[in-house]
Design an enzyme around this catalytic site. Structure first.
Site, PDB file in Angstrom:
ATOM      1  N   SER A 187       2.439   8.683   2.351  1.00  0.00           N
ATOM      2  CA  SER A 187       1.784   9.824   1.734  1.00  0.00           C
ATOM      3  C   SER A 187       1.079  10.659   2.806  1.00  0.00           C
ATOM      4  CB  SER A 187       0.833   9.354   0.638  1.00  0.00           C
ATOM      5  OG  SER A 187       0.413  10.433  -0.153  1.00  0.00           O
ATOM      6  N   GLN A 188      -0.258  10.824   2.734  1.00  0.00           N
ATOM      7  CA  GLN A 188      -0.932  11.547   3.800  1.00  0.00           C
ATOM      8  C   GLN A 188      -0.642  10.918   5.161  1.00  0.00           C
ATOM      9  OE1 GLN A 188      -5.411  13.015   4.292  1.00  0.00           O
ATOM     10  NE2 GLN A 188      -5.238  10.834   4.732  1.00  0.00           N
ATOM     11  N   ASP A 273       8.626  11.475  -8.071  1.00  0.00           N
ATOM     12  CA  ASP A 273       7.322  11.650  -7.434  1.00  0.00           C
ATOM     13  C   ASP A 273       6.793  13.056  -7.679  1.00  0.00           C
ATOM     14  OD1 ASP A 273       5.104  11.743  -5.789  1.00  0.00           O
ATOM     15  OD2 ASP A 273       6.114  10.914  -4.029  1.00  0.00           O
ATOM     16  N   HIS A 302       4.997   8.254  -7.147  1.00  0.00           N
ATOM     17  CA  HIS A 302       4.469   8.281  -5.780  1.00  0.00           C
ATOM     18  C   HIS A 302       4.274   6.891  -5.177  1.00  0.00           C
ATOM     19  CE1 HIS A 302       2.890  10.254  -2.329  1.00  0.00           C
ATOM     20  NE2 HIS A 302       1.670   9.770  -2.468  1.00  0.00           N
TER      21      HIS A 302
END
Length: 324
Positions: A187-188, A273, A302
């Protein structure tokens, strides 16, 4: 959640035009040169994690602006020779947590360097690194619009610089093999890793799990979920800032870093997602300049492949470990 984005057959060829400013490379060269004026001063302090099969060090090093960034270094217990190493970056809102949160790669024989994310660590896992700098503009809660009216002020300028410096900090430890360093994140963390892959040479590999921070404009147009929705919320109030906001974001778009990255990469994407839409992941993947593979999880949101993806990563890392 049904499929909502492009079908997989189209995603595999989806390669949108990149929004890249002409001074993109100069901007990042200047940014990293400014950071290099501050000594890394990487410090590794033994830490009692109550774990008998690994040795743990509490890490501090100087990131953007000389600000002290926290981290962990975790190595197989008793290691005496340089090891292949994974440098991990963390998902949105999370901090470095505790050493026992990061045991997959150490038990696979890798040194593991975990970078705390400045200003985060109050959502999911705790962090220990403040962000002493705030953006000059009003912002929505979160980090996506902090300093978004000026690339020099933008929050992720500091984070991406910290992340490049984290690799440099890891390399100062004698148990890290400089020829076998892999960067990784979900993710990030995947977005941060993509930036590092585009900014730093000499890496042995990169793993981007359902990466964030790429294809900002498309993401804000097709999903209404945080964190991308922070941008849309900001623009719903600051209606006259759209052009400048997306100009700033173009300096931090994973597609532009992917186009410069040449280290071998393993991506993952989840087709349901709605946090990091699959078209934004494939946009990064299809622009990626180096050797690459992608694992597709058709029925996941996600969370992606979770432990199934971890298994894929460990198998992929095994080939890195074999390199002399």
């Amino acid at each position: 959640m049904p499929l909502f984005d492009k079908p997989l057959s189209e995603l595999r060829d989806y390669r949108p035009e990149r929004d890249e400013q002409p001074d993109f490379d100069e901007f990042w060269s200047r940014t990293l040169d400014e950071a290099a004026r501050f000594p890394l001063d990487a410090q590794f302090t033994p830490y009692d994690a109550a774990l008998s099969l690994v040795d743990v060090f509490d890490v501090r090093f100087s990131g953007w602006g000389g600000h002290r960034i926290a981290g962990w270094l975790i190595v197989p217990a008793g290691a005496t020779e340089p090891l292949p190493t994974v440098v991990h970056y963390i998902g949105y809102g999370g901090g470095r947590g505790f050493p026992h949160d990061w045991l997959s790669s150490p038990v696979a024989g890798f040194a593991t360097f975990v970078m705390d994310t400045r200003g985060q660590g109050s959502n999911g896992t705790p962090g220990d690194t403040p962000d002493p700098v705030g953006g000059k503009n009003a912002q929505t809660p979160g980090f996506m619009t902090r300093g978004v009216m000026d690339p020099d002020d933008y929050y992720y300028r500091r984070v991406f610089t910290d992340a490049v410096r984290a690799v440099d900090a890891a390399l100062t430890h004698p148990l890290v093999d400089a020829s076998r360093v892999v960067i990784a994140g979900g993710s990030q963390g995947g977005g941060i890793a993509t930036a590092v892959a585009g900014l730093r040479t000499g890496l042995a590999g990169a793993m981007f799990d359902v990466p964030f921070l790429t294809g900002y404009r498309r993401a804000t147009e097709i999903v209404e979920t945080m964190p991308y929705y922070e941008i849309a919320r900001y623009l719903s109030i600051h209606r006259d800032h759209e052009e400048q906001v997306f100009r700033t974001l173009s300096y931090f778009d994973g597609m532009n870093f992917a186009a410069r990255a040449t280290t071998p990469a393993l991506y993952s994407v989840a087709l349901m997602d709605t946090t990091c839409p699959p078209s934004t992941v494939f946009a990064s993947y299809n622009h990626y300049a180096g050797p690459k593979e992608i694992r597709v999880w058709p029925y996941n949101k996600h969370e992606g492949g979770q432990t199934f993806q971890t298994r894929e990563q460990l198998r992929w890392l095994r080939n890195i470990a074999k390199r002399a």
